[in-house]
Write a protein that holds these residues in place. Structure first.
Motif: not given
Length: 259
Positions: A58-78
């Motif tokens: 999605x980042x290749x579309x070159x637009x602001x992205x809000x990532x909604x992720x419920x798991x804190x550990x997964x979000x940490x890697x993100x």
């Protein structure tokens, strides 16, 4: 007191492993989303972003992205993956609990995660998050096998060691499994399209077992049963040359919020 594990929340147990071994998505997915939308989105929400496998596309579309992720550990890697990227913002939240911008967003996407959003509310939540005419893009891998003999042999292993998660067994389906007709028949959406991209990815035995260790249905098995299952799978792959050729069918579902 030991709390009961919830299937939708086990990915954080192996967040780093997940990020390393789960296949990414072909950039062609972004190209197809852009072709369908007709113009580059000004804003994107990535639902269940995990460690950012879909976010990268999605980042290749070159637009602001809000990532909604419920798991804190997964979000940490993100967060580490996009630490220097000013266009990526992260909200640690379930999509059901997240509040979208008042004006809505142009593109709402979800990679391998839409089935974790409750089926009774997700279509309405998607429509509420999108601006009029905005696009919903759902994409996910179906993990198959490049040859029928391997598929049959693998099914037999599952039926012997873990029949409840064998392919095609009703109990193996998550209760909120996504059915395309949810969008196809919804008055909230129009212009429904379904596409797919197919590729074959080789997995040596150890890496394939690591991949399996990131699947929630495998993680929910008791440790001893999971070990026996994985040992039998390893013997099967090693007996066929030590490399499993996984057929990845990446399905893409597109729909537009009705005006």
């Amino acid at each position: 007191m030991v709390s009961e594990r919830v299937q939708s929340q086990v990915f954080g147990e192996v967040a780093t492993e997940y990020d390393d071994v789960r296949p990414g998505y072909p950039v062609e997915i972004a190209d197809r989303v852009l072709a369908y939308a007709g113009s580059r989105p000004r804003s994107i929400v990535d639902v269940g972003a995990g460690t950012g496998k879909g976010t990268e596309v999605l980042r290749t579309l070159d637009a602001p992205i809000i990532c909604v992720e419920p798991d804190a550990a997964m979000a940490g890697v993100l967060r580490r993956r996009f630490a220097e990227d000013q266009l990526v913002d992260i909200a640690v939240s379930r999509f059901e609990d997240w509040t979208p911008p008042e004006t809505g967003v142009d593109l709402l996407a979800s990679a391998q995660a839409w089935h974790w959003v409750g089926h009774r509310t997700r279509t309405q939540l998607a429509a509420d998050a999108l601006a009029p005419g905005g696009v919903l893009a759902l994409f996910a891998h179906d993990f198959g096998f490049a040859d029928g003999d391997t598929a049959t042999a693998m099914q037999n292993v599952y039926l012997k060691y873990a029949p409840e998660i064998a392919h095609g067994v009703p109990s193996n389906l998550h209760p909120d499994v996504f059915h395309p007709d949810e969008l196809r028949t919804s008055p909230l959406f129009t212009d429904f399209e379904q596409q797919e991209v197919i590729r074959v990815v080789p997995f040596p035995t150890p890496r394939y077992l690591r991949l399996l260790s990131t699947f929630s249905n495998h993680r929910m098995l008791p440790d001893q049963r999971r070990t026996r299952l994985h040992q039998a799978i390893a013997e099967l792959i090693d007996g066929r040359g030590g490399v499993l050729h996984q057929q990845l069918t990446t399905g893409l579902i597109l729909a537009r919020r009705a005006a």
